[in-house]
Design a protein around this motif. Structure first.
Motif, short mmCIF file in Angstrom:
data_model
loop_
_atom_site.label_atom_id
_atom_site.label_comp_id
_atom_site.label_asym_id
_atom_site.label_seq_id
_atom_site.Cartn_x
_atom_site.Cartn_y
_atom_site.Cartn_z
N VAL A 1 0.79 -1.06 -0.20
CA VAL A 1 0.04 0.12 0.08
C VAL A 1 0.80 1.34 -0.03
CG1 VAL A 1 -1.84 1.22 1.40
CG2 VAL A 1 -2.09 -1.27 1.00
N LYS A 2 1.84 1.22 0.99
CA LYS A 2 2.79 2.41 0.96
C LYS A 2 3.66 2.73 -0.51
CE LYS A 2 6.52 4.38 3.52
NZ LYS A 2 6.76 5.53 2.43
N ARG A 3 3.80 1.59 -1.12
CA ARG A 3 4.51 1.73 -2.50
C ARG A 3 3.33 2.44 -3.65
NH1 ARG A 3 9.20 -2.49 -3.88
NH2 ARG A 3 10.47 -2.23 -1.79
N VAL A 4 2.33 1.93 -3.40
CA VAL A 4 1.29 2.40 -4.36
C VAL A 4 1.01 4.16 -3.98
CG1 VAL A 4 -1.26 2.54 -4.91
CG2 VAL A 4 0.19 0.35 -4.67
N ILE A 5 0.71 4.32 -2.81
CA ILE A 5 0.67 5.83 -2.31
C ILE A 5 1.90 6.53 -2.80
CG2 ILE A 5 -0.04 7.38 -0.50
CD1 ILE A 5 -2.11 5.47 -1.44
N ASP A 6 3.03 6.01 -2.42
CA ASP A 6 4.03 6.80 -2.81
C ASP A 6 4.09 7.34 -4.14
OD1 ASP A 6 4.93 6.93 -0.28
OD2 ASP A 6 6.49 5.25 -0.47
N ARG A 7 3.85 6.14 -5.21
CA ARG A 7 3.93 6.43 -6.47
C ARG A 7 2.95 7.49 -7.17
NH1 ARG A 7 4.80 1.90 -10.75
NH2 ARG A 7 5.45 3.93 -11.57
N HIS A 8 1.88 7.64 -6.30
CA HIS A 8 0.91 8.80 -6.38
C HIS A 8 1.49 10.06 -5.83
CE1 HIS A 8 -1.75 5.27 -7.59
NE2 HIS A 8 -2.51 6.01 -8.46
N GLY A 9 2.60 9.91 -4.98
CA GLY A 9 2.74 11.30 -4.56
C GLY A 9 2.10 11.66 -3.14
N GLY A 10 1.57 10.75 -2.61
CA GLY A 10 0.66 10.92 -1.60
C GLY A 10 1.54 10.66 -0.33
N THR A 11 0.93 10.66 0.86
CA THR A 11 1.38 10.35 2.22
C THR A 11 0.59 9.13 2.74
OG1 THR A 11 0.13 12.05 3.21
CG2 THR A 11 2.30 12.60 2.72
N LEU A 12 1.06 8.53 3.77
CA LEU A 12 0.52 7.41 4.35
C LEU A 12 0.60 7.31 5.95
CD1 LEU A 12 -1.39 5.05 3.65
CD2 LEU A 12 0.85 3.76 3.66
N SER A 13 -0.27 7.31 6.56
CA SER A 13 -0.07 7.25 8.40
C SER A 13 -1.07 6.40 8.70
CB SER A 13 -0.08 8.57 8.62
OG SER A 13 -1.47 9.09 8.51
N ALA A 14 -0.83 5.92 10.06
CA ALA A 14 -1.76 4.92 10.78
C ALA A 14 -1.71 5.40 12.12
CB ALA A 14 -1.00 3.43 10.51
N THR A 15 -2.96 5.11 12.71
CA THR A 15 -3.29 5.38 14.06
C THR A 15 -4.01 4.13 14.84
OG1 THR A 15 -5.06 6.62 13.63
CG2 THR A 15 -3.09 7.80 13.97
N GLY A 16 -3.63 3.91 15.91
CA GLY A 16 -4.55 2.67 16.57
C GLY A 16 -4.27 2.68 17.87
N GLU A 17 -5.04 1.49 18.64
CA GLU A 17 -4.92 1.33 19.99
C GLU A 17 -5.35 0.06 20.28
OE1 GLU A 17 -6.68 2.87 24.53
OE2 GLU A 17 -7.15 4.16 22.37
N PRO A 18 -4.49 -0.82 20.84
CA PRO A 18 -4.75 -2.40 21.25
C PRO A 18 -6.46 -2.41 21.59
CG PRO A 18 -2.73 -1.78 21.90
CD PRO A 18 -3.34 -0.31 21.50
N GLY A 19 -7.00 -3.35 20.69
CA GLY A 19 -8.56 -3.64 21.19
C GLY A 19 -9.40 -2.46 20.84
N GLN A 20 -8.98 -1.48 20.33
CA GLN A 20 -9.88 -0.33 19.90
C GLN A 20 -9.58 0.10 18.37
OE1 GLN A 20 -11.82 0.88 22.30
NE2 GLN A 20 -10.86 -0.42 23.44
N GLY A 21 -9.13 -0.82 17.51
CA GLY A 21 -9.31 -0.72 16.26
C GLY A 21 -8.07 0.13 15.52
N ALA A 22 -8.29 0.47 14.31
CA ALA A 22 -6.99 1.18 13.50
C ALA A 22 -7.49 1.87 12.50
CB ALA A 22 -5.99 0.07 13.07
N THR A 23 -6.98 3.06 12.23
CA THR A 23 -7.19 3.82 10.91
C THR A 23 -5.95 4.01 10.15
OG1 THR A 23 -8.80 5.00 12.45
CG2 THR A 23 -7.94 6.30 10.49
#
Length: 465
Positions: free
Chosen positions: A425-447
């Motif tokens: 996924v990171k390689r795809v977003i990099d090739r589109h010139g965009g940025t990628l980040s992630a936030t999460g908490e154990p047991g509370q999901g991820a974004t």
């Protein structure tokens, strides 16, 4: 002044009328003297006296008014001379205190005034320059120097040319732009034009250095491009080697392991069978890992086919495939309507297949799994897309590891996988010139948040707004 002139004209007319009247009366008096009565003679004499008095009065007023006019003319000339002198002083003061090199020359090209800025340019004093010919101090260039900045003048009669001068103090060669303009003759008869100089040496040198830097940068870019092309060729060769040379031994190990498992299952004890199953499983996992590596390498070398995309439709198509792979997963999925981006359909489909697949995988143990795909328009050029779930989540301090190949934050017995999906996924977003980040908490999901180029329709809408 005009009123005085009108009064003088009226006085002259009155004096002329008085003279004519006196002359007529005198002629009548002399021609008809014998025929006139005493009263008539007295009347004519009185009229002649009145006409004479009027003439003398008109003559006196005319003389006084002429004197007054001469005084006014003299005062006007004096004021004009004072104003001209003051203008001259202001002009010379502005010339002297100007930071731009300037000189005043006469009709024979001899310098009559040189300001300190010009004297500093030629390493002399202003007094030493008086009487020097300007063409003896510098050499006129036959054409405009390459890279000379454009010049704009407010007057069409300004003459612009270029010259060089060698400073006696340091023997440095200076390149100058010379602008000559004629001066109105009413200011001062001792000089006829002003010449201003712009030192272009530093500017031209900077432009030459900039051009050289651009040339060097272009060469480096070409070298890097060739190096990347070579690297891509090597990666393609490596991918070919992996897909062909490594698959043969793996197929042999897996095949002979399957044969041995069926033919010698009754001869092996449980521990030996477990070892054999682990060998067969390891070869299968290695094959899957090779497939994942090949897919990720193709993401880096595939040619981009950029177009405006209906991201909502693309995500819904991916959802159909993912639900087929997870038939027993009752996830509540919400997808924003009207999502549009600009990108490569194949690569973005691959990226969202990994993201949505991960959301399904990591939320399968959640009682009420929820997945959301949202988009926010950040500006006319970029959109932010988020894929969030309420699944297993992760520890935020390890967020950077998510997008590295083979980095896993969960045990393989909890969640299957090879740690390649988010790296792809990171390689795809990099090739589109965009940025990628992630936030999460154990047991509370991820974004997972990413930026993608906005569709051109967004640009047209912003322009119309």
């Amino acid at each position: 002044m005009r009123r005085l002139q009108r009064l003088m004209v009226a006085a002259r007319i009155a004096m002329s009328v008085a003279i004519v009247s006196a002359t007529v009366l005198a002629s009548v008096l002399f021609s008809r003297y014998e025929h006139l009565t005493l009263d008539g003679l007295q009347t004519i004499r009185m009229l002649i006296i009145i006409a004479g008095i009027m003439g003398l009065g008109a003559l006196t007023l005319s003389s006084r008014w002429a004197t007054r006019r001469d005084h006014l003319i003299a005062d006007a000339r004096y004021i004009a001379l004072r104003e001209e002198e003051q203008a001259n002083l202001r002009f010379q003061s502005a010339l002297e205190y100007s930071m731009v090199p300037k000189v005043l020359v006469d009709r024979d090209e001899f310098i009559t005034v040189a300001n300190p800025a010009f004297a500093s340019l030629v390493s002399r004093t202003p007094s030493e320059l008086i009487g020097s010919r300007i063409d003896q101090l510098m050499t006129t260039l036959p054409e405009e120097p390459a890279g000379a900045p454009p010049v704009t003048t407010l007057r069409e009669e300004v003459k612009v040319d270029y010259c060089t001068i060698t400073r006696p103090s340091d023997q440095s060669r200076r390149i100058l732009r010379r602008m000559t303009v004629m001066i109105p003759r009413s200011l001062n008869e001792s000089y006829s034009k002003i010449v201003q100089f712009d030192d272009l040496t530093g500017t031209l040198e900077d432009q030459r250095m900039l051009a050289n830097d651009k040339r060097i940068l272009k060469e480096r870019v070409e070298q890097r491009t060739r190096a990347l092309q070579i690297l891509n060729s090597e990666l393609e060769g490596f991918a070919y080697s992996v897909s062909h040379d490594l698959r043969g031994p793996l197929r042999a190990i897996d095949g002979f392991g399957q044969v041995l498992r069926h033919s010698a299952a009754d001869k092996l004890d449980p521990t030996e069978l477990q070892y054999l199953d682990r060998i067969i499983s390891a070869t299968q996992k290695m094959g899957e890992l090779i497939d994942s590596l090949l897919r990720m390498s193709r993401l880096s070398t595939a040619q981009l086919d950029m177009a405006d995309l209906d991201l909502t439709q693309l995500v819904n198509d991916v959802l159909l495939d993912v639900r087929t792979e997870h038939p027993g997963h009752p996830a509540d999925v919400k997808v924003d309507e009207g999502m549009r981006v600009r990108g490569d359909r194949v690569l973005l489909r691959n990226a969202f297949a990994n993201l949505i697949g991960n959301s399904f995988k990591f939320s399968r143990n959640t009682q009420q799994p929820q997945i959301e795909i949202r988009m926010v328009n950040r500006n006319r050029y970029w959109n932010e897309v988020t894929v969030s779930d309420n699944g297993a989540g992760f520890d935020q301090q390890y967020a950077e590891k998510l997008f590295r190949p083979f980095q896993r934050l969960h045990r393989s017995d909890e969640f299957e996988g090879h740690g390649i999906g988010l790296a792809s996924v990171k390689r795809v977003i990099d090739r589109h010139g965009g940025t990628l980040s992630a936030t999460g908490e154990p047991g509370q999901g991820a974004t997972i948040s990413m930026t993608l180029p906005a569709a051109s329709i967004n640009e047209s809408e912003s322009d119309s707004d």
